[in-house]
Design an enzyme around this catalytic site. Structure first.
Site, short mmCIF file in Angstrom:
data_model
loop_
_atom_site.label_atom_id
_atom_site.label_comp_id
_atom_site.label_asym_id
_atom_site.label_seq_id
_atom_site.Cartn_x
_atom_site.Cartn_y
_atom_site.Cartn_z
N HIS A 102 31.15 20.42 -21.09
CA HIS A 102 31.35 20.35 -22.91
C HIS A 102 32.07 21.40 -23.55
O HIS A 102 33.15 22.14 -23.27
CB HIS A 102 29.34 21.11 -23.22
CG HIS A 102 29.50 21.82 -22.98
ND1 HIS A 102 29.66 23.29 -24.04
CD2 HIS A 102 28.76 22.65 -21.95
CE1 HIS A 102 29.97 24.88 -23.35
NE2 HIS A 102 28.40 24.45 -22.51
N ASP B 246 0.78 -1.50 -0.34
CA ASP B 246 -0.05 -0.07 -0.51
C ASP B 246 0.58 1.32 -0.10
O ASP B 246 1.36 1.13 0.59
CB ASP B 246 -1.17 0.25 1.23
CG ASP B 246 -1.99 1.00 1.15
OD1 ASP B 246 -2.07 1.68 0.62
OD2 ASP B 246 -3.06 0.99 2.28
N GLY C 290 -4.39 4.27 -1.72
CA GLY C 290 -5.13 3.46 -2.28
C GLY C 290 -4.63 3.08 -3.60
O GLY C 290 -5.20 2.33 -3.88
N CYS D 275 28.22 26.43 -17.40
CA CYS D 275 28.41 25.59 -17.67
C CYS D 275 30.24 25.00 -17.12
O CYS D 275 30.69 26.08 -17.27
CB CYS D 275 28.46 24.55 -18.98
SG CYS D 275 26.53 24.50 -19.21
N ASN E 80 33.35 24.96 -18.66
CA ASN E 80 33.99 24.83 -20.88
C ASN E 80 35.24 24.09 -21.43
O ASN E 80 36.01 24.74 -20.46
CB ASN E 80 33.68 26.37 -20.93
CG ASN E 80 32.06 27.60 -21.48
OD1 ASN E 80 31.32 26.66 -21.31
ND2 ASN E 80 32.25 27.76 -21.92
N GLY F 185 20.56 22.50 -16.06
CA GLY F 185 21.34 22.89 -17.53
C GLY F 185 23.05 22.94 -17.15
O GLY F 185 23.77 23.89 -18.37
N TYR G 71 21.04 33.31 -26.71
CA TYR G 71 21.58 31.67 -27.13
C TYR G 71 21.37 30.83 -27.47
O TYR G 71 20.17 30.43 -26.70
CB TYR G 71 23.01 32.37 -25.93
CG TYR G 71 22.70 31.11 -24.57
CD1 TYR G 71 22.56 29.41 -25.03
CD2 TYR G 71 22.94 31.20 -23.52
CE1 TYR G 71 22.63 28.86 -23.86
CE2 TYR G 71 22.25 30.84 -21.97
CZ TYR G 71 22.74 29.64 -22.43
OH TYR G 71 22.46 28.51 -21.89
#
Length: 367
Positions: free
Chosen positions: A296, A192, A196, A314, A316, A292, A278
């Site tokens: 990379h 349970d 329900g 990020c 870079n 985000g 961008y």
């Protein structure tokens, strides 16, 4: 039967009685076995079938005095139990019973992340928490945790933490040891979940932790230093988030890889025509948070890499260095960010699990 001369007649043996304790009209949980008991005799045949005539597997026990089903039943079914027992005179008693099972208002699955097939050949990194994702909200959290089991080889401590009503994560006080075998069971069928909703099925998965890969991104030096099983193997210039968009600090865990991603600032509200908008096609993408942040390729910032933080959060890297990272790092590997000027990665932002102390994490299982 005639009695011997001068003796009283031997009365016939009483008929055997047959009982099915759960056949009382009250629907049972489908994980509850149907047990058939014989008194004053021995069971000879028992069949348990559903409305479609499919027979449920069962077996005799206790010297023929008992019979029990050996597989889970289905939700919202009626089962017919036909049993025969014989007494000491081999006189049969035949009985038929019906057993109903509960019919939940709905059911929910317990999915595991990452999907085992995604990492079957490569394993997971040392930072990957075990994740169970329910397809409906869970309110009986304490009860559900009783049915979630993690076994590690070699043995390592661990605890569950509820991120929200549908996601619960499991980790230890430290990253997993390289080579660890992890077996996860979510035995939630018949459980349970609350309001329900019941568990739709059980889930079992196995993971293997590969070598330790940790990349340390230091915003003070603008260098990304990579460690393999604790030994430094590479160092490369990088750029973190600019002051208006600082990278989150703390351990980040790679949750997915994509050779090509279109990054669009409109996904977080900065759309075309707005300052800072961008839309870029970006390569060698390792996602390290859900808001985000990636490691990379950033050929446009090579001149600032190693000297200044100019990204939107990020990590870079040059095309060559990002390709090396993409080829080397995978799901569950760790990127630790320091001195970025940003706040800690939120615990709920996949995977901010390691932002919490072990004591804080252990308390999260009681939510």
């Amino acid at each position: 039967m005639l009695a011997a001369c001068g003796s009283d007649p031997v009365p016939p043996a009483a008929l055997a009685t047959i009982a099915v304790p759960v056949a009382n009209g009250t629907p049972i949980n489908p994980t509850t076995p149907i047990v058939v008991d014989a008194t004053g005799g021995t069971l000879t045949t028992v069949t348990v079938t559903n409305a479609d005539g499919k027979q449920v597997t069962s077996q005799a026990a206790a010297g023929g005095k008992q019979w029990t089903t050996t597989e889970d039943l289905g939700y919202g079914h009626t089962y017919t139990v036909k049993a025969t027992a014989v007494n000491a005179d081999k006189v049969p008693t035949v009985k038929t019973f019906t057993v109903d099972t509960i019919a939940p208002s709905s059911t929910a699955y317990a999915n595991v992340v990452p999907a085992p097939e995604l990492v079957a050949d490569v394993g997971i990194g040392i930072g990957q928490p075990m994740v169970v994702q329910f397809t409906a909200p869970v309110t009986n959290k304490a009860e559900v945790l009783k049915h979630l089991v993690v076994k590690t080889t070699p043995s390592q401590p661990g605890a569950w933490y509820w991120m929200d009503d549908q996601h619960v994560h499991y980790r230890g006080p430290n990253y997993w040891k390289p080579g660890t075998k992890i077996h996860l069971e979510a035995d939630v069928y018949g459980v349970d979940l609350g309001d329900g909703v019941y568990g739709a099925e059980d889930t079992k998965v196995d993971y293997t932790v590969h070598d330790s890969w940790v990349a340390k991104a230091d915003g003070a030096t603008e260098l990304l230093t990579v460690f393999h099983n604790g030994q430094q193997v590479k160092q490369m210039p990088m750029s973190l988030g600019e002051p208006d968009h600082p990278s989150h600090t703390g351990p980040h865990v790679i949750s997915e890889k994509a050779a090509v991603t279109i990054m669009d600032s409109c996904t977080y509200g900065v759309c075309q025509g707005d300052p800072g908008y961008y839309r870029e096609t970006v390569y060698n993408d390792l996602r390290i948070s859900n808001d985000g942040e990636f490691v990379h390729s950033a050929p446009w910032s090579v001149g600032q890499q190693g000297a200044a933080n100019v990204s939107h959060g990020c990590v870079n890297l040059s095309p060559a260095d990002s390709k090396w990272m993409f080829d080397t790092f995978g799901i569950g590997d760790v990127v630790e960010i320091t001195n970025s000027g940003g706040p800690p990665l939120p615990v709920w932002d996949i995977y901010g699990d390691w932002e919490l102390s072990w004591a804080q994490w252990q308390a999260g299982g009681a939510q």
